[in-house]
Design an enzyme around this catalytic site. Structure first.
Site, PDB file in Angstrom:
ATOM      1  N   GLY A 104       0.820  -1.210   0.000  1.00  0.00           N
ATOM      2  CA  GLY A 104       0.000   0.000   0.000  1.00  0.00           C
ATOM      3  C   GLY A 104       0.854   1.260   0.000  1.00  0.00           C
ATOM      4  O   GLY A 104       0.529   2.241  -0.665  1.00  0.00           O
TER       5      GLY A 104
ATOM      6  N   THR B 250      12.080  -6.935 -11.131  1.00  0.00           N
ATOM      7  CA  THR B 250      11.555  -8.277 -11.340  1.00  0.00           C
ATOM      8  C   THR B 250      10.285  -8.444 -10.511  1.00  0.00           C
ATOM      9  O   THR B 250      10.264  -8.133  -9.327  1.00  0.00           O
ATOM     10  CB  THR B 250      12.607  -9.317 -10.904  1.00  0.00           C
TER      11      THR B 250
ATOM     12  N   CYS C 272       3.084   6.583  22.747  1.00  0.00           N
ATOM     13  CA  CYS C 272       4.045   5.607  23.262  1.00  0.00           C
ATOM     14  C   CYS C 272       4.035   4.310  22.479  1.00  0.00           C
ATOM     15  O   CYS C 272       5.003   3.564  22.492  1.00  0.00           O
ATOM     16  CB  CYS C 272       3.732   5.273  24.709  1.00  0.00           C
TER      17      CYS C 272
HETATM   18  C1  LIG Z   1      23.031  -5.627 -11.706  1.00  0.00           C
HETATM   19  C2  LIG Z   1      21.581  -5.582 -11.406  1.00  0.00           C
HETATM   20  N1  LIG Z   1      21.100  -4.588 -10.660  1.00  0.00           N
HETATM   21  C3  LIG Z   1      19.791  -4.501 -10.366  1.00  0.00           C
HETATM   22  C4  LIG Z   1      18.879  -5.425 -10.811  1.00  0.00           C
HETATM   23  C5  LIG Z   1      17.432  -5.281 -10.466  1.00  0.00           C
HETATM   24  O1  LIG Z   1      16.993  -6.258  -9.588  1.00  0.00           O
HETATM   25  P1  LIG Z   1      15.443  -6.619  -9.431  1.00  0.00           P
HETATM   26  O2  LIG Z   1      14.970  -7.043 -10.780  1.00  0.00           O
HETATM   27  O3  LIG Z   1      15.438  -7.704  -8.429  1.00  0.00           O
HETATM   28  O4  LIG Z   1      14.705  -5.434  -8.986  1.00  0.00           O
HETATM   29  C6  LIG Z   1      19.344  -6.474 -11.594  1.00  0.00           C
HETATM   30  C7  LIG Z   1      18.394  -7.459 -12.076  1.00  0.00           C
HETATM   31  O5  LIG Z   1      18.658  -8.372 -12.756  1.00  0.00           O
HETATM   32  C8  LIG Z   1      20.720  -6.546 -11.877  1.00  0.00           C
HETATM   33  O6  LIG Z   1      21.202  -7.521 -12.627  1.00  0.00           O
HETATM   34  C1  LIG Z   2      -5.117   3.448   4.709  1.00  0.00           C
HETATM   35  C2  LIG Z   2      -3.762   2.847   4.509  1.00  0.00           C
HETATM   36  N1  LIG Z   2      -3.021   3.193   3.464  1.00  0.00           N
HETATM   37  C3  LIG Z   2      -1.805   2.683   3.255  1.00  0.00           C
HETATM   38  C4  LIG Z   2      -1.251   1.789   4.118  1.00  0.00           C
HETATM   39  C5  LIG Z   2       0.137   1.262   3.868  1.00  0.00           C
HETATM   40  O1  LIG Z   2       0.126  -0.075   3.516  1.00  0.00           O
HETATM   41  P1  LIG Z   2       1.437  -0.992   3.666  1.00  0.00           P
HETATM   42  O2  LIG Z   2       1.844  -0.939   5.095  1.00  0.00           O
HETATM   43  O3  LIG Z   2       0.980  -2.312   3.201  1.00  0.00           O
HETATM   44  O4  LIG Z   2       2.502  -0.430   2.805  1.00  0.00           O
HETATM   45  C6  LIG Z   2      -1.978   1.397   5.228  1.00  0.00           C
HETATM   46  C7  LIG Z   2      -1.393   0.447   6.169  1.00  0.00           C
HETATM   47  O5  LIG Z   2      -1.906   0.067   7.142  1.00  0.00           O
HETATM   48  C8  LIG Z   2      -3.261   1.936   5.422  1.00  0.00           C
HETATM   49  O6  LIG Z   2      -3.991   1.588   6.458  1.00  0.00           O
END
Ligand SMILES: Cc1ncc(COP(=O)(O)O)c(C=O)c1O
Ligand SMILES: Cc1ncc(COP(=O)(O)O)c(C=O)c1O
Lengths: 132, 393, 393, 132
Positions: free
Chosen positions: C71, C237, C325
């Site tokens: 979210g 990915t 808190c």
């Molecule tokens: C060198 C390098 N950096 C970044 C990424 C991005 O990773 P991801 O696809 O898990 O977001 C890749 C993906 O193959 C990569 O080879």
């Molecule tokens: C109204 C609302 N928006 C966004 C989020 C953020 O979602 P996430 O923690 O999955 O990133 C929350 C999470 O509780 C939410 O209650």
């Protein structure tokens, strides 16, 4: 969402078993389109009989699966057609006959009809020179 | 038909131990690490244990590790987060021309917001010269980002020297170690970087998780604003099972790094040696010695990658290619271009990425299967025709 | 001791059907959806099926759904992505004062980059007046973001009217439906929004996945630059198992929406009715009628939330609180503040969030367990002392 | 990384079973610190014998678990000490006796020693008034 390469069975069949691959030595018409730098290049060869009918067609293609399947399909569609009929073959017809092409391949790889038309033009201009 | 998966760079299967470790966190220990009750405690402890394991892989302090949704987010967070946090000091960023798009395009976004980006070129092996980094740095530079190793061509960069060049000029240095972590030893205490990106998938962990290590004290602007998760540097409810999985994967990768590297190197070097012998006009891309152990990458002249992939798939072999047609964006690999490989030759790119599930026989199968495929496609190729007619072969 | 989990807003347990559906995608069908081979095909099909299922939950077109890591990312992408893409048209954004931090803090980041943000106030039930949105919109406004419903106090906003107000002025409208999706019917075809955020966790799907629906044609700048995954609007990915899990969760949520809502409403309304009867100086927060079915939120005077949470945890009851808190940032809930609840009263916040695993008896157990805890903490409280001495009680 | 509330066993014990909760009617010294708006408020009551020794101490606290545990611990530490000794009790001592406090609770909830010192000052100033 961009459509990703997913080929129909017909595309796969034409890619795996392309029809009319090859070259016609001293062909009546030759058409080359595309550019290897861009990833797709096709050469079409046609032989034409007295009735202005395509009696033989061959092609060579550098390019992706779609480009090869398109070439094969175009060669099949053109075979035996009159030049006028063959000039009617459009990119859309080819894609349709292939059961559709992935959207992102419609433009770059669907050059087969263009190559065929270029070969026909080549034939016509050669003929004009001969006759002229 | 054999099934030979040689596309581990694109995706790996999570190891059984990894999946086992993740399991309870979906439906039993499903709490939110922020919650003040037993369910929250279980989740919090699991995340902190995973953090320690990931930190250990790169010899970092756990408190310096930020979990992300993958390598892409880690890179975006590093590049944008460090540059934006320092934007009052300067507006210039240096990257190499062979960075992954998650670094390069992140830098391009910085440009849209008025920053300047210098792309440092590489040699034909894809290697960055630390001197050229030094030269690219100006008094306005706030960040240098050069990857630890490139996955497409395997080339391992001289990061320590690049880090030193950046440090000498007082500039932050980020390195994308996504392709390298788990395969070459990485120690943040000695490599001199300020931020390191890693991803879970290449470690045989689950997809959708990654981590950015950021040296303590280095300022970083959050990319995902929200709650104070991850020390306020990455909002959002933690992906607890994913994080746990990455933790286990990192632990195994650290434990087995050397044996894995040796095993993979054995297979990849066979392929690197024999494929050029079996197929004329096929060349290795990347550096021959400074090379990731799992990578065997090539270009095959006169034909295009997708056709090879499709025929190989028919034979049960899964690989990838940097050709334009095989990329969803229909653009050829910027990495091969940066290595000065002509566009039409780059179209014949093939990348074999080895993994733990491969066997030495897989190399034999490839060496037996690929040549007729190449021959078949070449027979269809007008370029090959021309080459033959010009007396090649 | 009973185990009564009443903190589903913080985290839910993934349903067995969801986990079952995800399983093969870790180690068997582990491919990368971008890959051109059988493994890639399996992954791609799974992601596209999940996309269709998520789209169906909000009656959207699959092609308009972008998967994210949750979210928080969906909200950041919507707020920053829409505002930045439109920054040549105007530099003003309108949000409500009760938005989740992933919207509010994203807007604050826009401010750091020179945009202007108007925070529209709410009434004491946490309700936004569509008129005040109209008034806040200027000729510079490019985005209005008001949540579908607030999870902390349960209040459901008049989104359709707000959407109409934004549309009338030609301004984009985003709504954060994370707390609402799966509990109240949502139809993007009639609600008039341009972008809708949802998350998997609240749907009994896995953590670490979410989605942003964006109306076709609406411009969006990517937040995670990288590859062209998700139509170039979200690189990285794909988290295939997570996405598959969210798809299944969305399918079940759509199928069971009404029965779930009725079941949850039955329990929450009992608690909303009986708790104020059992404990003096305890009040309900949020709107009594326009309320999420799973939410029962209160403030208890003279004491602070963490103490209640700890004692409840000892009795096997898991809940949360908006007190300073109990928040990691040590700040009291901005939502309760926006409802004009005095800070010292907001410290006594308690949030019960019901889920499918709850039973009507759980309500009885809370009603029996909470009063002595409140009494005990009040006996320690100097505020309660003062109140009694001033003749209260 | 921000440390999150994780309480030691001693903290939990003092929170669940706080010592010396209550009020001393007409106490010799009263000290109040904190503010409910900020989330923590403590009132300490002390009775002092002729040797300037704390012979009774009670407290009331509004605040989180840490605030209550801190108050309880301070009351136990102060009981029986001379005023001078009691003035030596520092926030750090209290946290240490509790087996540590979560980092983010060190400042806001660790007001017990302050409240005790304030009660001692109150006693002293009252005495000065009486004797003056
Ligand atoms: C060198 C390098 N950096 C970044 C990424 C991005 O990773 P991801 O696809 O898990 O977001 C890749 C993906 O193959 C990569 O080879
Ligand atoms: C109204 C609302 N928006 C966004 C989020 C953020 O979602 P996430 O923690 O999955 O990133 C929350 C999470 O509780 C939410 O209650």
């Amino acid at each position: 969402m961009v459509e990703i390469a997913q080929y129909s069975d017909t595309v796969m069949d034409h890619f795996m078993n392309p029809r009319n691959v090859g070259e016609i030595e001293s062909a009546d018409g030759v058409g080359e389109v595309g550019n290897p730098v861009c990833g797709d290049m096709m050469t079409f060869y046609i032989d034409v009989d007295e009735d202005e009918r395509i009696k033989d067609v061959k092609f060579k293609t550098f390019g992706c699966g779609a480009a090869i399947a398109v070439s094969s399909m175009v060669s099949e569609m053109a075979m035996g057609k009159t030049l006028d009929e063959a000039l009617q073959i459009s990119r859309g017809d080819v894609a349709e006959q292939l059961g559709g092409l992935p959207e992102n391949k419609m433009h770059c790889s669907n050059l087969g009809a263009d190559a065929l038309h270029k070969a026909i033009e080549d034939y016509k201009s050669k003929k004009a020179v001969k006759e002229g | 038909m054999p099934e030979v998966y040689l596309d581990h760079y694109a995706a790996t299967a999570a190891l059984p131990e990894v999946v086992e470790e993740m399991k309870p966190y979906f439906s039993e220990k499903f709490g939110n690490p922020s919650s003040l009750h037993g369910w929250g405690d279980d989740a919090r402890k699991a995340v902190e244990e995973a953090r320690a394991r990931v930190a250990a892989l790169i010899n970092a302090e756990p408190g310096e590790v930020i979990f992300t949704s993958g390598g892409t987010e880690a890179n975006n967070l590093a590049v944008k987060g460090i540059a934006w946090a320092a934007r009052k000091k300067g507006n210039h960023v240096v990257v190499s021309a062979v960075e992954h798009f998650s670094v390069l395009h992140a830098a391009r976004t910085l440009e849209k917001f008025g920053m300047e980006v210098t792309e440092v070129p590489v040699d034909s092996y894809g290697m960055v010269d630390p001197e050229s980094i030094k030269e690219a740095i100006t008094s306005d530079t706030v960040l240098v980002s050069v990857m630890t190793a490139n996955g497409e061509i395997g080339t391992i960069q001289p990061v320590q020297e690049i880090a030193a060049a950046a440090a000498e000029k007082g500039v932050g240095f980020h390195t994308d170690a996504v392709a390298a972590a788990g395969y070459i030893p990485l120690d943040v205490k000695t490599m001199g970087a300020d931020a390191v990106s890693i991803a879970s998938d290449l470690l045989y962990g689950p997809k959708g998780v990654g981590a950015l290590w950021v040296r303590k004290g280095r300022r970083l602007m959050a990319l995902l604003d929200g709650g104070v998760q991850e020390g306020g540097r990455r909002g959002g409810t933690e992906n607890v099972p994913g994080i746990v999985g990455m933790g286990k994967a990192a632990e195994l990768a650290a434990r087995d790094l050397e044996t894995r590297a040796e095993y993979l190197r054995g297979m990849s070097s066979e392929l690197l040696k024999w494929l050029p012998e079996s197929i004329p006009r096929l060349s290795v891309t990347g550096h021959m010695e400074k090379r990731l152990p799992w990578n065997a990458s090539f270009v095959v002249e006169f034909i295009e990658g997708e056709g090879m992939l499709l025929f190989l798939d028919q034979k049960g072999i899964a690989v990838s290619s940097g050709s334009a047609c095989t990329s969803r964006a229909l653009k050829g690999s910027h990495v091969l271009t940066a290595c000065s490989i002509p566009a039409e030759i780059a179209q014949g790119s093939l990348l074999f990425s080895f993994g733990l599930d491969n066997k030495p026989e897989d190399v034999d199968y490839v060496i037996e299967t690929l040549p007729p495929i190449v021959e078949r496609l070449r027979q269809m190729s007008p370029l090959y025709d021309k080459f033959l007619k010009q007396g090649g072969g």
